[in-house]
Design an enzyme around this catalytic site. Structure first.
Site, PDB file in Angstrom:
ATOM      1  N   GLY A 175       0.807  -1.207   0.000  1.00 45.29           N
ATOM      2  CA  GLY A 175       0.000   0.000   0.000  1.00 45.29           C
ATOM      3  C   GLY A 175       0.849   1.270   0.000  1.00 45.29           C
ATOM      4  O   GLY A 175       1.883   1.343   0.673  1.00 45.29           O
TER       5      GLY A 175
ATOM      6  N   GLY B 219       0.947  -6.263   7.837  1.00 46.56           N
ATOM      7  CA  GLY B 219       0.774  -4.838   7.603  1.00 46.56           C
ATOM      8  C   GLY B 219      -0.075  -4.589   6.375  1.00 46.56           C
ATOM      9  O   GLY B 219      -1.181  -5.129   6.225  1.00 46.56           O
ATOM     10  N   ASP B 220       0.435  -3.746   5.468  1.00 46.81           N
ATOM     11  CA  ASP B 220      -0.274  -3.485   4.207  1.00 46.81           C
ATOM     12  C   ASP B 220       0.404  -4.198   3.049  1.00 46.81           C
ATOM     13  O   ASP B 220       0.296  -3.776   1.892  1.00 46.81           O
ATOM     14  CB  ASP B 220      -0.338  -1.978   3.931  1.00 46.81           C
ATOM     15  CG  ASP B 220       1.059  -1.352   3.867  1.00 46.81           C
ATOM     16  OD1 ASP B 220       2.014  -1.982   4.359  1.00 46.81           O
ATOM     17  OD2 ASP B 220       1.187  -0.226   3.340  1.00 46.81           O
ATOM     18  N   GLU B 221       1.092  -5.304   3.357  1.00 49.22           N
ATOM     19  CA  GLU B 221       1.757  -6.099   2.324  1.00 49.22           C
ATOM     20  C   GLU B 221       0.887  -7.295   1.952  1.00 49.22           C
ATOM     21  O   GLU B 221       0.453  -8.045   2.820  1.00 49.22           O
ATOM     22  CB  GLU B 221       3.123  -6.582   2.808  1.00 49.22           C
ATOM     23  CG  GLU B 221       4.102  -5.442   3.094  1.00 49.22           C
ATOM     24  CD  GLU B 221       5.425  -5.980   3.610  1.00 49.22           C
ATOM     25  OE1 GLU B 221       5.530  -7.196   3.846  1.00 49.22           O
ATOM     26  OE2 GLU B 221       6.353  -5.166   3.777  1.00 49.22           O
TER      27      GLU B 221
END
Length: 410
Positions: A285, A326-328
């Protein structure tokens, strides 16, 4: 005829011999069934206990990192409120207790009996390390509960006693039909018990021979098998549920890193066999940290769930989407797939990220995704090579976007 009158009647001799044979056969059959079933239950309970420890470690890891002990305890209790867990402890690397959850005794059995059974079946707790970025930040100790096994053994012993009584009565009353009506069914029961113990064939049953007393025994024996079948099915379903929890992200419902690694290995093996090709996409992200900082973690969680939903809508049914942390995110595009198809899916993902996302507070935010991919076998045949190439491509995409933004602003 006179010698026959002076000698003991054959039916009495047979009745005495058959009573002993029936007692031995029923006892052995019941012992084999209870032993095999108990071993099977312990095996599944132990596996589920390992899964629970792993799930707790995965659940409380963020809370430990942020020193949120209330969240750590809530996460532990939500997972550990299970009949197979007696006690669950979470400690930090120095051995200091962070969470100590002990299930209250709700059974009629004395606590000393439960503790003795627990220590007999699980002399050592199941241990699971809690890691963050390759560093151990804590450890989970899971102590198993033997209450369900004790309950089963008590009910099994009670049914066994009933079966023994019925079998002895049947052997006394039906000596003439012993071979066809009792001995053969009991032999069948022993064979079924052995099949249950060795092959886990809980669906097998003993047919009724047509003699009332033996039919009662067979009915009770089959009832015990049915009860064990229910235990077995329940434990299997519970094991599947725990496996799913251990292999899926609790927030988004996508597969986690462990499932991604597993499916990537499977995809490589299938591609080797079929000489096909598949793709690995890494996604990150852009600006997610600013959303978290500006709107809070609740908004961040809502954004992550929406991103996961949009990613699902951009891929095929045969493909898989995963949250690595996370945003991975990561996507495995199943074989067969071509470069134009990959470009099309990447474009769909880019378009899917354009609409704004509404947070729980009503704020509207927008987030884009940097995407990189690697193609098997062009970019490598090992999982590490594919992940490295996809990761490099993703960061190159992110750098190009930053440069474009910089050029545009100037």
């Amino acid at each position: 005829m006179e010698k026959q009158r002076r000698s003991p009647p054959l039916n009495k001799v047979l009745a005495g011999v058959h009573r002993r044979l029936v007692l031995i056969a029923v006892s052995l059959a019941s012992l084999a069934l209870l032993t095999g079933s108990t071993m099977a239950m312990h095996e599944y309970l132990d596996r589920n206990l390992h899964l629970i420890a792993g799930t707790v470690a995965y659940t409380v890891e963020p809370a430990i990192i942020f020193q949120d002990m209330e969240a750590a305890r809530d996460g532990t209790v939500s997972v550990a409120s299970n009949e197979i867990v007696d006690r669950l402890i979470v400690v930090d690397p120095s051995g200091r207790e962070l969470v100590n959850f002990e299930k209250p005794n709700e059974s009629f059995l004395p606590r000393t009996v439960i503790e003795f059974a627990n220590n007999l079946l699980w002399p050592q707790p199941v241990r699971q390390s809690i890691t963050h970025n390759g560093r151990i930040v804590g450890e989970v100790y899971a102590f198993g509960s033997a209450v369900s096994i004790v309950y089963f053994l008590l009910s099994g012993l009670l049914i066994t006693l009933c079966c023994v009584g019925i079998a002895l009565l049947a052997s006394t009353m039906l000596a003439r039909k012993l071979r066809a009506g009792v001995t053969d069914p009991l032999s069948h029961a022993v064979e079924v018990a052995r099949s249950v113990r060795v092959e886990r064939a809980f669906d097998r049953r003993v047919p009724a021979p047509g003699i009332a007393e033996v039919d009662d025994f067979v009915e009770d024996f089959n009832a015990l098998l049915s009860e064990m079948h229910g235990w077995y099915t329940g434990l299997t379903e519970q094991n599947e549920q725990l496996t799913r929890k251990a292999m899926h992200d609790t927030l988004t419902g996508l597969g986690n890193r462990a499932l991604f690694d597993q499916q990537l290995g499977i995809a490589i093996a299938k591609a080797d066999q079929s000489e096909g090709c598949f793709a690995v996409l890494f996604l990150d992200g852009d600006g997610f940290k600013q959303i978290n900082d500006s709107h809070g973690h609740t908004a961040g969680d809502a954004v992550l769930m929406e991103l996961a939903s949009r990613l699902r809508g951009c891929i095929r049914k045969v493909d898989g989407a995963y949250r690595l942390g996370g945003d991975e995110f990561a996507i495995i595009l199943a074989s067969p797939v071509s470069k134009p198809e990959i470009d099309y899916i990447v474009e769909r993902i880019s378009e899917a990220m354009e609409p704004e996302i509404e947070t729980p507070s009503g704020a509207l935010v927008r987030i884009s995704m940097s995407v990189g991919f690697s193609l098997y076998p062009d970019d490598g045949r090992a999982s590490g090579e594919l992940m490295q190439k996809a990761d490099e491509a993703m960061y190159n995409h992110k750098s190009r976007k930053r440069n474009d933004d910089y050029a545009y602003s100037h």
